[in-house]
Motif scaffolding. Structure first.
Motif, PDB file in Angstrom:
ATOM      1  N   THR B 149       3.685  14.523  90.446  1.00 12.64           N
ATOM      2  CA  THR B 149       5.128  14.511  90.641  1.00 12.64           C
ATOM      3  C   THR B 149       5.710  13.202  90.111  1.00 12.64           C
ATOM      4  OG1 THR B 149       4.797  13.581  92.844  1.00 12.64           O
ATOM      5  CG2 THR B 149       5.078  15.963  92.695  1.00 12.64           C
ATOM      6  N   ALA B 150       6.886  13.281  89.526  1.00 13.46           N
ATOM      7  CA  ALA B 150       7.546  12.080  89.028  1.00 13.46           C
ATOM      8  C   ALA B 150       7.821  11.116  90.182  1.00 13.46           C
ATOM      9  CB  ALA B 150       8.843  12.458  88.324  1.00 13.46           C
ATOM     10  N   PHE B 151       8.129  11.693  91.355  1.00 10.41           N
ATOM     11  CA  PHE B 151       8.351  10.844  92.522  1.00 10.41           C
ATOM     12  C   PHE B 151       7.115   9.982  92.798  1.00 10.41           C
ATOM     13  CE2 PHE B 151       7.563  10.336  97.110  1.00 10.41           C
ATOM     14  CZ  PHE B 151       8.613   9.491  97.428  1.00 10.41           C
ATOM     15  N   GLY B 152       5.939  10.599  92.674  1.00 11.90           N
ATOM     16  CA  GLY B 152       4.693   9.871  92.892  1.00 11.90           C
ATOM     17  C   GLY B 152       4.525   8.739  91.899  1.00 11.90           C
ATOM     18  N   VAL B 153       4.826   9.007  90.642  1.00  9.62           N
ATOM     19  CA  VAL B 153       4.713   7.975  89.614  1.00  9.62           C
ATOM     20  C   VAL B 153       5.607   6.788  89.975  1.00  9.62           C
ATOM     21  CG1 VAL B 153       5.045   7.433  87.175  1.00  9.62           C
ATOM     22  CG2 VAL B 153       4.153   9.681  87.837  1.00  9.62           C
ATOM     23  N   PHE B 154       6.810   7.082  90.450  1.00  9.19           N
ATOM     24  CA  PHE B 154       7.733   5.994  90.773  1.00  9.19           C
ATOM     25  C   PHE B 154       7.318   5.209  91.993  1.00  9.19           C
ATOM     26  CE2 PHE B 154      10.101   8.430  87.869  1.00  9.19           C
ATOM     27  CZ  PHE B 154      10.494   7.418  87.033  1.00  9.19           C
ATOM     28  N   LEU B 155       6.862   5.937  93.000  1.00 11.32           N
ATOM     29  CA  LEU B 155       6.405   5.259  94.210  1.00 11.32           C
ATOM     30  C   LEU B 155       5.251   4.314  93.874  1.00 11.32           C
ATOM     31  CD1 LEU B 155       7.125   5.571  97.309  1.00 11.32           C
ATOM     32  CD2 LEU B 155       4.966   6.792  97.474  1.00 11.32           C
ATOM     33  N   MET B 156       4.302   4.784  93.067  1.00  9.43           N
ATOM     34  CA  MET B 156       3.142   3.968  92.729  1.00  9.43           C
ATOM     35  C   MET B 156       3.534   2.816  91.807  1.00  9.43           C
ATOM     36  SD  MET B 156       1.177   5.342  94.677  1.00  9.43           S
ATOM     37  CE  MET B 156      -0.015   4.050  94.434  1.00  9.43           C
ATOM     38  N   ARG B 157       4.488   3.072  90.922  1.00  8.96           N
ATOM     39  CA  ARG B 157       4.943   2.001  90.040  1.00  8.96           C
ATOM     40  C   ARG B 157       5.544   0.857  90.864  1.00  8.96           C
ATOM     41  NH1 ARG B 157       9.960   0.977  88.136  1.00  8.96           N
ATOM     42  NH2 ARG B 157      10.071  -0.462  86.363  1.00  8.96           N
ATOM     43  N   GLN B 158       6.359   1.228  91.858  1.00 10.43           N
ATOM     44  CA  GLN B 158       6.927   0.211  92.755  1.00 10.43           C
ATOM     45  C   GLN B 158       5.816  -0.593  93.417  1.00 10.43           C
ATOM     46  OE1 GLN B 158      10.225   0.362  91.630  1.00 10.43           O
ATOM     47  NE2 GLN B 158      10.418  -0.640  93.617  1.00 10.43           N
ATOM     48  N   ALA B 159       4.785   0.117  93.846  1.00  6.40           N
ATOM     49  CA  ALA B 159       3.687  -0.554  94.551  1.00  6.40           C
ATOM     50  C   ALA B 159       2.969  -1.530  93.623  1.00  6.40           C
ATOM     51  CB  ALA B 159       2.713   0.485  95.099  1.00  6.40           C
ATOM     52  N   PHE B 160       2.711  -1.114  92.394  1.00  4.63           N
ATOM     53  CA  PHE B 160       2.012  -1.981  91.439  1.00  4.63           C
ATOM     54  C   PHE B 160       2.860  -3.202  91.080  1.00  4.63           C
ATOM     55  CE2 PHE B 160      -0.529   1.889  89.855  1.00  4.63           C
ATOM     56  CZ  PHE B 160      -1.595   1.554  90.660  1.00  4.63           C
ATOM     57  N   LEU B 161       4.171  -2.992  91.002  1.00  2.00           N
ATOM     58  CA  LEU B 161       5.061  -4.114  90.659  1.00  2.00           C
ATOM     59  C   LEU B 161       4.977  -5.227  91.705  1.00  2.00           C
ATOM     60  CD1 LEU B 161       8.293  -2.330  89.346  1.00  2.00           C
ATOM     61  CD2 LEU B 161       6.690  -3.721  88.023  1.00  2.00           C
ATOM     62  N   GLY B 162       4.608  -4.840  92.926  1.00  2.45           N
ATOM     63  CA  GLY B 162       4.572  -5.833  93.995  1.00  2.45           C
ATOM     64  C   GLY B 162       3.294  -6.667  94.029  1.00  2.45           C
ATOM     65  N   PRO B 164       0.727  -9.464  92.626  1.00  2.28           N
ATOM     66  CA  PRO B 164       0.808 -10.631  91.736  1.00  2.28           C
ATOM     67  C   PRO B 164       0.003 -10.429  90.442  1.00  2.28           C
ATOM     68  CG  PRO B 164       0.046 -11.261  93.938  1.00  2.28           C
ATOM     69  CD  PRO B 164       0.189  -9.787  93.936  1.00  2.28           C
ATOM     70  N   ARG B 165       0.609 -10.821  89.337  1.00  2.00           N
ATOM     71  CA  ARG B 165      -0.040 -10.677  88.040  1.00  2.00           C
ATOM     72  C   ARG B 165      -1.321 -11.499  87.945  1.00  2.00           C
ATOM     73  NH1 ARG B 165       2.501  -8.627  83.360  1.00  2.00           N
ATOM     74  NH2 ARG B 165       4.399  -7.593  84.011  1.00  2.00           N
ATOM     75  N   ALA B 166      -1.338 -12.622  88.665  1.00  2.03           N
ATOM     76  CA  ALA B 166      -2.479 -13.539  88.571  1.00  2.03           C
ATOM     77  C   ALA B 166      -3.800 -12.833  88.888  1.00  2.03           C
ATOM     78  CB  ALA B 166      -2.270 -14.711  89.517  1.00  2.03           C
ATOM     79  N   LEU B 167      -3.728 -11.921  89.852  1.00  2.00           N
ATOM     80  CA  LEU B 167      -4.934 -11.180  90.241  1.00  2.00           C
ATOM     81  C   LEU B 167      -5.520 -10.428  89.054  1.00  2.00           C
ATOM     82  CD1 LEU B 167      -4.117  -9.573  93.693  1.00  2.00           C
ATOM     83  CD2 LEU B 167      -5.991 -11.122  93.141  1.00  2.00           C
TER      84      LEU B 167
END
Lengths: 314, 275
Positions: B149-162, B164-167
């Protein structure tokens, strides 16, 4: 920004000296450039096959006399012209808009009170939240059946109404055209309350506590706090609920299918019920697709209003 | 904030009132399901409790209707759909959150807009596609439209954005590739969002009626909502049996709900805030 990725992927290749390694690096760079697409592939394939392609297909079908049996022909906007002259279509559109007008305000306002009621740490409050959420997890078909039973002429609800003297005669909830649509609406509201309550609960819990504490010190009454702190800060949630519940109201089907089959006298036939019937009972797929496009356009307008409100508020 | 005893009693009264409103119909259904065949279910005044509670109606439903099969179908379809959605959505979300590539914005926009398209518009062509792929009366046919579902893609994208890039950068220095980073570094950090998505898609798939109704005509693939509907059509007058079947179909999701209540409520709240 778009080309940056390719540059960075190819940069090591360009910088590399010596032929053989350079080529290997180039291949590696190409593979690396494909990585994001590989990650996206399954999702895009499924959404493409079951949402985007069908969307174009539906619009195309709405311009034909497609019926699954005979060869389909391009008929231009004939289906749309027929819709405009079809009293059954107008009736279903009217019912859907009535749904919007009556259900949405209730689902926007009532869950605010519910959320305020469960937004505290009283013992057992989590259990109450869970109980209020029960209708949300129940399949709409089952919900519809439960209420059909509650609504029976000699059923429990009529007994309650008669014994408390609210009515003198049993109410024909689902069999009287004057009541049926409202009875179905009540079920939709019953199902949605818990869901929107949780959305408001999230909104309430993001309001900083110190605002209330300051108001308390100033001697502002609870009611005034609600009006001047809670409601204004809840605006984004209110906008979300308004749009979500409007879009949900546009798509009502299961409750109607189970409880009334669109009757009595088409009193509960909603737009989606009309589409379902035209497509899968009368096999007028092209005609149904045109009605589907109308549904889509109405939903789109609501979504646009949504985006507009959210952008303004956040 | 302190509440007076009076206010607390008032609150509990209001809570109890709403609880009766939301649970009452379920309890009334339960009571009906437990009434024996000799008891008049249309008695006036209605008997709130069964005279001699019996499980006969449940036994009869299970004997005459393949409810265990419906349960198996529902469980299988839910498991496959939720699993696929978690996997595909979180795979797709990674590049959208963390990589730069040609067409990213376009793909993002197209996915975003696909959320606005009602299934009711799509059901006719999706039915067509499913028929031409030979998906009618199959588990795959039930699962595929729910598989991402597109909703799932967005929810997970939000989670990944949170995260830290350093990891991610340090993982790259360790020599992990993107797939390894996704699985070993990012996925463990977004478990709450995965739980949210799992719960959301589980409710949607478990309760889905319209799509199975369209794509199935062989009852051996029926999921519980279709089974209950079929039961209601077969025994339209015998509410005891309909009630028993409905209760039977509610119990599994109720059990899941009781054990993962935290995720349902918190998940819905998280979904509301982020989604």
């Amino acid at each position: 920004m778009l080309s940056k990725s390719n540059q960075s992927a190819l940069a090591p290749a360009l910088a590399a000296s010596g032929r053989a390694p350079r080529r290997r690096v180039q291949v590696a760079g190409l593979v690396r450039a494909l990585v994001p697409y590989a990650f996206l592939l399954p999702a895009c394939a499924i959404i493409g096959a079951f949402v985007l392609y069908p969307m174009l297909h539906a619009i195309a079908a709405s311009l034909t006399d497609y019926n699954m049996i005979t060869e389909s022909n391009f008929v231009g906007l004939d289906n749309y012209a027929m819709l405009l002259e079809d009293p059954f279509f107008w009736n279903s559109l009217k019912n859907t808009l009535l749904y919007l007008v009556f259900v949405v305000p209730v689902l926007v306002v009532a869950p605010i009170f519910l959320a305020m009621l469960v937004n505290n740490a009283l013992p057992g409050i989590k259990m109450f939240r869970a109980i209020f959420y029960l209708p949300v997890i129940t399949s709409l078909v089952v919900t519809g059946l439960i209420w059909k039973w509650v609504y029976e002429e000699q059923g429990i609800l009529n007994y309650f109404l008669l014994s408390t003297g609210i009515t003198d005669n049993p109410v024909a909830f689902l069999t009287d055209p004057a009541n049926a649509l409202f009875s179905v609406m009540a079920v939709t509201v019953w199902t949605g309350l818990g869901y929107y309550m949780v959305i408001y609960l999230a909104g309430l819990q993001s309001i900083p506590r110190h605002l209330y504490e300051a108001a308390e010190v100033e001697g502002v009454s609870k009611w005034q706090q609600t009006i001047h702190i809670t409601i204004p800060l809840l605006k984004p949630s209110i906008a979300v609920v308004a749009v979500m519940s409007s879009i949900a109201a546009m798509k009502v089907f299961e409750e109607v299918y189970v409880m009334t089959q669109g009757g009595p006298l088409d009193a509960t036939k909603t737009l989606v019920y009309f589409i379902y019937q035209s497509a899968f009972e009368e096999f007028e797929m092209g005609y149904a697709a045109a009605a589907g496009v109308v549904l889509f356009l109405l939903t789109l307008v609501l979504s646009m209003i949504n985006l507009f409100l959210l952008r303004k508020d956040r | 904030m302190k509440h007076s005893a009076f206010a607390i009693v008032g609150r509990y009264l209001a809570l109890a009132g709403v609880a009766v409103l939301t649970m009452g119909p379920f309890l009334w259904l339960m009571s009906t399901a437990l009434k024996s065949g000799s008891e008049n279910i249309f008695a006036y005044p209605p008997a709130l409790l069964p005279e001699s509670p019996t499980l006969d109606n449940f036994v009869r439903v299970l004997e005459t209707q393949p409810f265990m099969l419906y349960l198996k179908n529902s469980a299988l379809v839910a498991l496959l759909s939720v699993g696929a959605n978690l996997l595909f959505a979180s795979l797709a979300a990674y590049p959208l959150a963390r990589m730069n590539f040609r067409g990213k914005n376009l793909i993002f926009l197209v996915l975003l807009s696909s959320m606005m398209i009602p299934f009711q518009l799509l059901m006719i062509p999706v039915y067509d596609i499913a028929i031409s792929l030979g998906l009618q009366n199959s588990y795959l046919g039930l699962v595929l439209p729910h598989a991402c579902t597109a909703f799932g893609v967005f929810l997970m994208r939000q989670a990944f954005l949170g995260i830290p890039r350093a990891l991610e950068e340090s993982a790259m220095l360790e020599g992990l590739n993107r797939l390894q980073i996704w699985w070993h570094v990012l996925i463990p950090l977004v478990k709450p969002s995965l739980a949210t998505l799992a719960v959301f898609s589980f409710i949607a798939v478990w309760g889905d009626f319209l799509w199975p109704l369209i794509i199935l005509d062989d009852p051996s693939y029926y999921t519980l909502p279709l089974g209950v509907n079929r039961l209601a059509n077969t025994f339209s007058m015998d509410w005891r049996l309909v009630a028993a079947g409905a209760i039977f179909s509610i119990v599994p999701i109720l059990i899941v709900f009781i054990f993962s209540q935290k995720y349902f409520i918190e998940g819905a709240m998280r979904g509301a805030v982020k989604g």
